[in-house]
Design an enzyme around this catalytic site. Structure first.
Site, short mmCIF file in Angstrom:
data_model
loop_
_atom_site.label_atom_id
_atom_site.label_comp_id
_atom_site.label_asym_id
_atom_site.label_seq_id
_atom_site.Cartn_x
_atom_site.Cartn_y
_atom_site.Cartn_z
N GLU A 89 -11.09 9.28 12.41
CA GLU A 89 -9.74 9.42 11.84
C GLU A 89 -9.36 8.15 11.09
O GLU A 89 -8.84 8.20 9.97
CB GLU A 89 -8.70 9.65 12.93
CG GLU A 89 -8.57 11.03 13.42
CD GLU A 89 -7.44 11.17 14.45
OE1 GLU A 89 -7.36 12.26 15.04
OE2 GLU A 89 -6.65 10.23 14.66
N LEU A 90 -9.59 7.02 11.73
CA LEU A 90 -9.22 5.73 11.15
C LEU A 90 -9.95 5.49 9.83
O LEU A 90 -9.35 5.01 8.87
CB LEU A 90 -9.50 4.60 12.14
CG LEU A 90 -9.05 3.20 11.72
CD1 LEU A 90 -7.55 3.17 11.43
CD2 LEU A 90 -9.42 2.19 12.80
#
Length: 143
Positions: A89-90
């Site tokens: 996600e990051l």
């Protein structure tokens, strides 16, 4: 605040805020308070509240939510880096920040910013495990 973008190849804004977090660390505490305050202030936000299983890939719905959010609120907690899902996600959040000028706001929940920045303590342990797990694909860990 949710609006559409007039620039070509820039995903349309659907949410004001995307919240990235490690569920086991904050789901029953900080997240519930954050959810309440965002809702109370009429801020449109996306929170993926499904239980994630080890080895699961990020869904296209989640990727679209990241792309379609003006702000990403990344809540770094003790076990955030132990989740390959959170780190993926990051990576997507940072891509959107660079490519589409999205805003990223880090929140340090029971961790020191220096532990995240320098990969100390639980972050150091987590990255060592990811390096071992993905030794054939070190670029994934570097991302």
């Amino acid at each position: 605040m949710a609006s559409s973008s007039s620039l070509p190849n820039v995903p349309r804004i659907k949410h004001d805020v995307f919240v990235s977090f490690r569920g086991e660390d904050i789901r029953t505490s900080f997240l519930s308070h954050l959810h309440k305050e965002l809702h109370r202030n009429q801020i449109d936000f996306f929170v993926d509240d499904q239980k994630i299983h080890p080895g699961d890939e990020i869904s296209s719905t989640l990727l679209q939510a990241i792309e379609g959010s003006f702000i990403s609120l990344v809540i770094f907690s003790e076990n955030y880096a132990s989740s390959a899902w959170c780190l993926n996600e990051l990576v997507k959040i940072i891509e959107c920040m660079k490519q589409h000028q999205r805003i990223v706001i880090p929140v340090f929940y029971n961790v020191l910013p220096s532990d995240v920045r320098h990969q100390n303590n639980s972050f150091k342990e987590a990255f060592h495990k990811h390096q071992h797990r993905f030794k054939e694909n070190m670029m994934k860990v570097q991302s």
